[in-house]
Design a protein around this motif. Sequence first.
Motif, PDB file in Angstrom:
ATOM      1  N   GLU A 142      -9.259 -32.469  14.424  1.00 58.99           N
ATOM      2  CA  GLU A 142     -10.179 -33.315  15.184  1.00 58.99           C
ATOM      3  C   GLU A 142     -11.615 -32.808  15.088  1.00 58.99           C
ATOM      4  O   GLU A 142     -12.563 -33.583  15.155  1.00 58.99           O
ATOM      5  N   ALA A 143     -11.774 -31.503  14.905  1.00 59.65           N
ATOM      6  CA  ALA A 143     -13.109 -30.909  14.775  1.00 59.65           C
ATOM      7  C   ALA A 143     -13.615 -30.972  13.332  1.00 59.65           C
ATOM      8  O   ALA A 143     -14.723 -30.542  13.043  1.00 59.65           O
ATOM      9  N   GLY A 144     -12.808 -31.509  12.415  1.00 59.45           N
ATOM     10  CA  GLY A 144     -13.230 -31.642  11.029  1.00 59.45           C
ATOM     11  C   GLY A 144     -12.808 -30.500  10.129  1.00 59.45           C
ATOM     12  O   GLY A 144     -13.297 -30.372   9.008  1.00 59.45           O
ATOM     13  N   GLY A 145     -11.882 -29.670  10.583  1.00 55.36           N
ATOM     14  CA  GLY A 145     -11.420 -28.536   9.788  1.00 55.36           C
ATOM     15  C   GLY A 145      -9.907 -28.517   9.695  1.00 55.36           C
ATOM     16  O   GLY A 145      -9.248 -29.548   9.779  1.00 55.36           O
ATOM     17  N   THR A 146      -9.369 -27.326   9.550  1.00 53.49           N
ATOM     18  CA  THR A 146      -7.928 -27.123   9.552  1.00 53.49           C
ATOM     19  C   THR A 146      -7.681 -25.715  10.100  1.00 53.49           C
ATOM     20  O   THR A 146      -8.631 -24.969  10.346  1.00 53.49           O
ATOM     21  N   LEU A 147      -6.433 -25.357  10.284  1.00 52.12           N
ATOM     22  CA  LEU A 147      -6.120 -24.009  10.757  1.00 52.12           C
ATOM     23  C   LEU A 147      -6.557 -22.968   9.725  1.00 52.12           C
ATOM     24  O   LEU A 147      -6.476 -23.220   8.521  1.00 52.12           O
ATOM     25  N   ALA A 148      -7.016 -21.840  10.191  1.00 50.97           N
ATOM     26  CA  ALA A 148      -7.464 -20.765   9.303  1.00 50.97           C
ATOM     27  C   ALA A 148      -6.355 -20.394   8.336  1.00 50.97           C
ATOM     28  O   ALA A 148      -5.205 -20.196   8.734  1.00 50.97           O
ATOM     29  N   THR A 149      -6.737 -20.308   7.054  1.00 53.15           N
ATOM     30  CA  THR A 149      -5.776 -20.054   5.996  1.00 53.15           C
ATOM     31  C   THR A 149      -6.347 -19.000   5.054  1.00 53.15           C
ATOM     32  O   THR A 149      -7.088 -19.332   4.127  1.00 53.15           O
TER      33      THR A 149
END
Length: 200
Positions: free
Chosen positions: A109-116
């Motif tokens: 929703e914030a325009g990112g993804t989980l840290a990977t």
Amino acid sequence: MFSYMSYMLTAVAALLVTCDALCKCPGIPGLFGIPGLPTRDGLKGQSHLSGLPGSLYTEVCNILDLKRRLSRLEGVLALNGKIIEVGEKILASNGKEVDFPSALESCEEAGGTLATPTNEEENKAVLGIVKQYNRYAYLGIKESETSGQFMYMNGIPLNYTKWHPHEPNGKGSEKCVEMYTDGTWNDRRCNLYRLTICEF
């Protein structure tokens, strides 16, 4: 008309950002006027940039001001450890602990993804946030259809891992991955509450 104005606004913004030390916008410190460019009067419609209306100049100044304010905010957040820049990525945490689906949803929703983490440098950057909150964090990694094989959220197999000794050991029952406070990884059930760290 809109596309022309949009194009011109982008071109002028690029010009002014490139030479922002030479241009003058009210309220933006360090910007000085040069001949041929609008001054403060340009905001009143009395001056134009290459025949463009003063309102366009106002928009350019607003863009420059927003850029300056965002840069300052990014600096403050970085100093507080809320965001970390590593390579081309920016990592951020809201400090909240939720289950895996909720963490993934809030990042998207914030325009990112989980840290990977895809290398040691990125893993250390994520670890920096994990240590700040002293909480385990979910990573943007899930178990594939094949038990014991993990992949990134986009389905690509992992090219970097930092498994804790004897991990992963869930054998299909632990489909998510968490980072411990020492930077190593563990496969884990997805319904536990872990720190949310997003990457952009």
